[in-house]
Design a protein around this motif. Structure first.
Motif, short mmCIF file in Angstrom:
data_model
loop_
_atom_site.label_atom_id
_atom_site.label_comp_id
_atom_site.label_asym_id
_atom_site.label_seq_id
_atom_site.Cartn_x
_atom_site.Cartn_y
_atom_site.Cartn_z
N ALA A 95 0.81 -1.22 0.00
CA ALA A 95 0.00 0.00 0.00
C ALA A 95 0.84 1.27 0.00
CB ALA A 95 -0.93 0.01 1.21
N LEU A 96 2.07 1.21 0.53
CA LEU A 96 2.83 2.45 0.69
C LEU A 96 3.00 3.23 -0.61
CD1 LEU A 96 4.49 4.32 2.52
CD2 LEU A 96 6.50 2.96 1.93
N PRO A 97 3.40 2.63 -1.73
CA PRO A 97 3.57 3.44 -2.95
C PRO A 97 2.30 4.13 -3.43
CG PRO A 97 4.66 1.31 -3.20
CD PRO A 97 3.81 1.23 -1.97
N PHE A 98 1.12 3.66 -2.97
CA PHE A 98 -0.15 4.21 -3.47
C PHE A 98 -0.77 5.23 -2.52
CE2 PHE A 98 0.33 -0.08 -5.20
CZ PHE A 98 0.22 0.17 -6.55
N VAL A 99 -0.19 5.44 -1.34
CA VAL A 99 -0.79 6.37 -0.37
C VAL A 99 0.13 7.54 -0.07
CG1 VAL A 99 -2.14 4.53 0.68
CG2 VAL A 99 0.13 5.07 1.60
N LEU A 100 1.17 7.74 -0.88
CA LEU A 100 2.16 8.77 -0.57
C LEU A 100 1.63 10.17 -0.75
CD1 LEU A 100 5.40 7.25 -2.13
CD2 LEU A 100 4.69 7.27 0.25
N PHE A 101 0.58 10.36 -1.56
CA PHE A 101 0.09 11.70 -1.86
C PHE A 101 -1.22 12.00 -1.11
CE2 PHE A 101 2.54 10.26 -5.53
CZ PHE A 101 3.49 11.25 -5.59
N GLY A 102 -1.46 11.29 -0.05
CA GLY A 102 -2.65 11.52 0.77
C GLY A 102 -2.32 11.44 2.24
N ARG A 103 -3.31 11.76 3.06
CA ARG A 103 -3.11 11.74 4.51
C ARG A 103 -3.01 10.32 5.06
NH1 ARG A 103 -3.88 16.59 7.03
NH2 ARG A 103 -4.74 18.27 5.76
N PHE A 104 -3.42 9.34 4.29
CA PHE A 104 -3.39 7.97 4.78
C PHE A 104 -1.96 7.44 4.93
CE2 PHE A 104 -4.19 3.33 4.43
CZ PHE A 104 -5.06 3.21 5.51
N LYS A 105 -0.99 8.18 4.36
CA LYS A 105 0.39 7.70 4.46
C LYS A 105 0.91 7.78 5.89
CE LYS A 105 2.83 12.04 3.50
NZ LYS A 105 3.76 12.73 2.60
N TYR A 106 0.35 8.69 6.71
CA TYR A 106 0.86 8.84 8.07
C TYR A 106 0.57 7.60 8.93
CZ TYR A 106 1.56 13.64 6.61
OH TYR A 106 1.97 14.77 5.94
N PRO A 107 -0.66 7.09 8.98
CA PRO A 107 -0.84 5.83 9.73
C PRO A 107 -0.06 4.67 9.14
CG PRO A 107 -2.86 6.44 8.57
CD PRO A 107 -1.95 7.62 8.52
N VAL A 108 0.11 4.64 7.81
CA VAL A 108 0.90 3.57 7.20
C VAL A 108 2.34 3.65 7.65
CG1 VAL A 108 1.78 2.67 5.02
CG2 VAL A 108 -0.63 3.28 5.21
N LEU A 109 2.91 4.85 7.69
CA LEU A 109 4.29 5.02 8.14
C LEU A 109 4.44 4.67 9.62
CD1 LEU A 109 5.31 8.33 6.31
CD2 LEU A 109 6.08 6.01 5.79
N VAL A 110 3.45 4.99 10.42
CA VAL A 110 3.51 4.63 11.85
C VAL A 110 3.49 3.12 12.02
CG1 VAL A 110 2.25 4.76 14.04
CG2 VAL A 110 2.52 6.80 12.64
N MET A 111 2.64 2.44 11.28
CA MET A 111 2.60 0.97 11.38
C MET A 111 3.87 0.34 10.84
SD MET A 111 -1.40 -0.02 10.59
CE MET A 111 -1.64 1.09 9.21
N LEU A 112 4.45 0.93 9.80
CA LEU A 112 5.74 0.43 9.30
C LEU A 112 6.84 0.64 10.33
CD1 LEU A 112 5.71 1.57 5.57
CD2 LEU A 112 5.60 -0.77 6.42
N LEU A 113 6.78 1.74 11.07
CA LEU A 113 7.73 1.96 12.15
C LEU A 113 7.62 0.87 13.20
CD1 LEU A 113 9.79 3.71 13.71
CD2 LEU A 113 7.83 5.00 14.63
N GLY A 114 6.39 0.53 13.58
CA GLY A 114 6.21 -0.57 14.53
C GLY A 114 6.71 -1.89 13.99
N MET A 115 6.50 -2.14 12.70
CA MET A 115 6.98 -3.38 12.10
C MET A 115 8.51 -3.47 12.15
SD MET A 115 6.55 -4.67 8.14
CE MET A 115 7.85 -3.56 7.58
#
Length: 380
Positions: A292-312
């Protein structure tokens, strides 16, 4: 007959609206102009580039310090992977390393100490333009000398070290930035000599403008390549996982936490392995986040994705014992955060420092209390 055909109205499909065509052309020309301005006139994500510089400089410095007791076994002349074997591999792969210029142990100790110093200077941002090139040479040399002893983190760090050579990663949060501020304040305090501009050559401003243009374009293109590299890494990892049956049935992480090579804390790995539902959900979520990361970079949804990737990545660092790989990925993810995020973070940090320096929640001093007028007591 030709006169009759000429008098017939044109069909709707053959008519074109000049206004619509002109508006579309203007819209596309505006986008191209905006892209040109963004690419050539304003360096983007200067704070993100500085975070990458600080992060990778610190990670490699910590890596060299951690392996300091084992440096001779990994990179030294007496390593099991001897310089002769490394030279044979270099003939096939085309790699090279400054560590193979001499078999002397004194030379190796000098190179190791120099690598520690260069990593620290690159992290601090001292003469960043030159230090970035030297840092890339150091990372490439140590990586090539022990290319079979990698965990994936140094591969990514090598790529990022090369990419950072093309960026203006010393513009913020660096010793170079501090020196420029001091120089600007000193030049602003004094008045320029009379006739200085009249005596200046016309060639120097043109060269300065050409240099700024080249630096800006190289910086923006370098950051674009870094972002594309991270997207490619996540996307390929997610697509590779989708093809595996273990990731499809949710048992992949069960086998991961039971590998003896990646169990620094066996008790913790066993506790995690007992929660099969958590492992299955974490496995599916890992694949989903990477795709999902390459498809959410230009929206606000990238912030929760980055936080979850940080936890991973933190989980990978603790459970699998791969701190260098996890740190390299966490630093790489920082390229997707805008500069306003880093400015707000810096402002909050300054406020916290001022709050601590002022004593926090302590009672006001006598000098402060004297500023408050005395209050009348209760009547009667």
């Amino acid at each position: 007959m030709p006169a009759e055909q000429a008098s017939l109205p044109a069909s709707p499909s053959s008519r074109t609206d000049p206004g619509t065509t002109g508006a579309g052309a203007r819209r596309w020309s505006g986008r191209v102009a905006a892209l040109r301005v963004t690419l050539t006139e304003r360096p983007v994500s200067l704070y993100a580039a500085s975070v990458l510089r600080i992060g990778y400089g610190f990670l490699y410095l910590a890596f060299l310090l951690r392996e300091f007791p084992h440096r001779h076994e990994i990179w030294g002349p007496g390593s099991p992977w001897t310089p002769a074997l490394a030279a044979q591999l270099f003939e096939q792969t085309g790699w090279s390393s400054i560590l193979l210029l001499s078999d002397s142990r004194v030379y190796f100790e000098f190179c190791y100490g120099l690598a520690l110093l260069i990593s620290a200077l690159f992290m601090l941002g001292w003469r960043t333009r030159a230090m970035s090139v030297v840092f890339a040479v150091v990372v490439a040399s140590f990586h090539a000398r022990a290319i079979l002893m990698t965990d994936g983190g140094d591969n990514l760090m090598l790529l990022m070290a090369v990419y950072l050579c093309f960026t203006a990663c010393g513009r913020r949060w660096s010793l170079d930035a501090r020196r420029r501020r001091l120089r600007a304040s000193a030049s602003g305090a004094g008045s320029p000599p009379a006739g200085a501009e009249a005596d200046g050559s016309r060639l120097l401003p043109q060269l300065g403008a050409a240099r700024r243009l080249l630096v800006t374009v190289a910086h923006n293109c370098g950051l674009f390549v870094i972002a594309a590299q991270v997207c490619l890494l996540y996307g390929s990892a997610g697509l590779y996982k989708v093809q595996g049956s273990f990731w499809a049935d949710g048992t992949a992480l069960h086998y991961v936490v039971n590998l003896d090579l990646f169990r620094p804390w066996p008790v913790l790995s066993q506790m995690v392995d007992e929660r099969w539902l958590f492992l299955a959900v974490a496995g599916y979520l890992t694949v989903l986040l990477q795709l999902a990361l390459p498809f959410v970079l230009f929206g606000r949804f990238k912030y929760p994705v980055l936080v979850m990737l940080l936890g991973m990545h933190l989980g990978i660092a603790v459970l699998m014992g791969l701190p260098l790989f996890s740190g390299a990925m966490i630093v790489a993810d920082a390229v997707f955060l805008p500069d306003r995020f880093y400015r707000a973070l810096a402002e909050r940090g300054r406020r916290a420092v001022r709050w601590v320096a002022s004593g926090g929640g302590k009672s006001p001093s006598r000098a402060d209390a004297a500023l408050v007028p005395p209050q009348p007591g209760p009547a009667g």
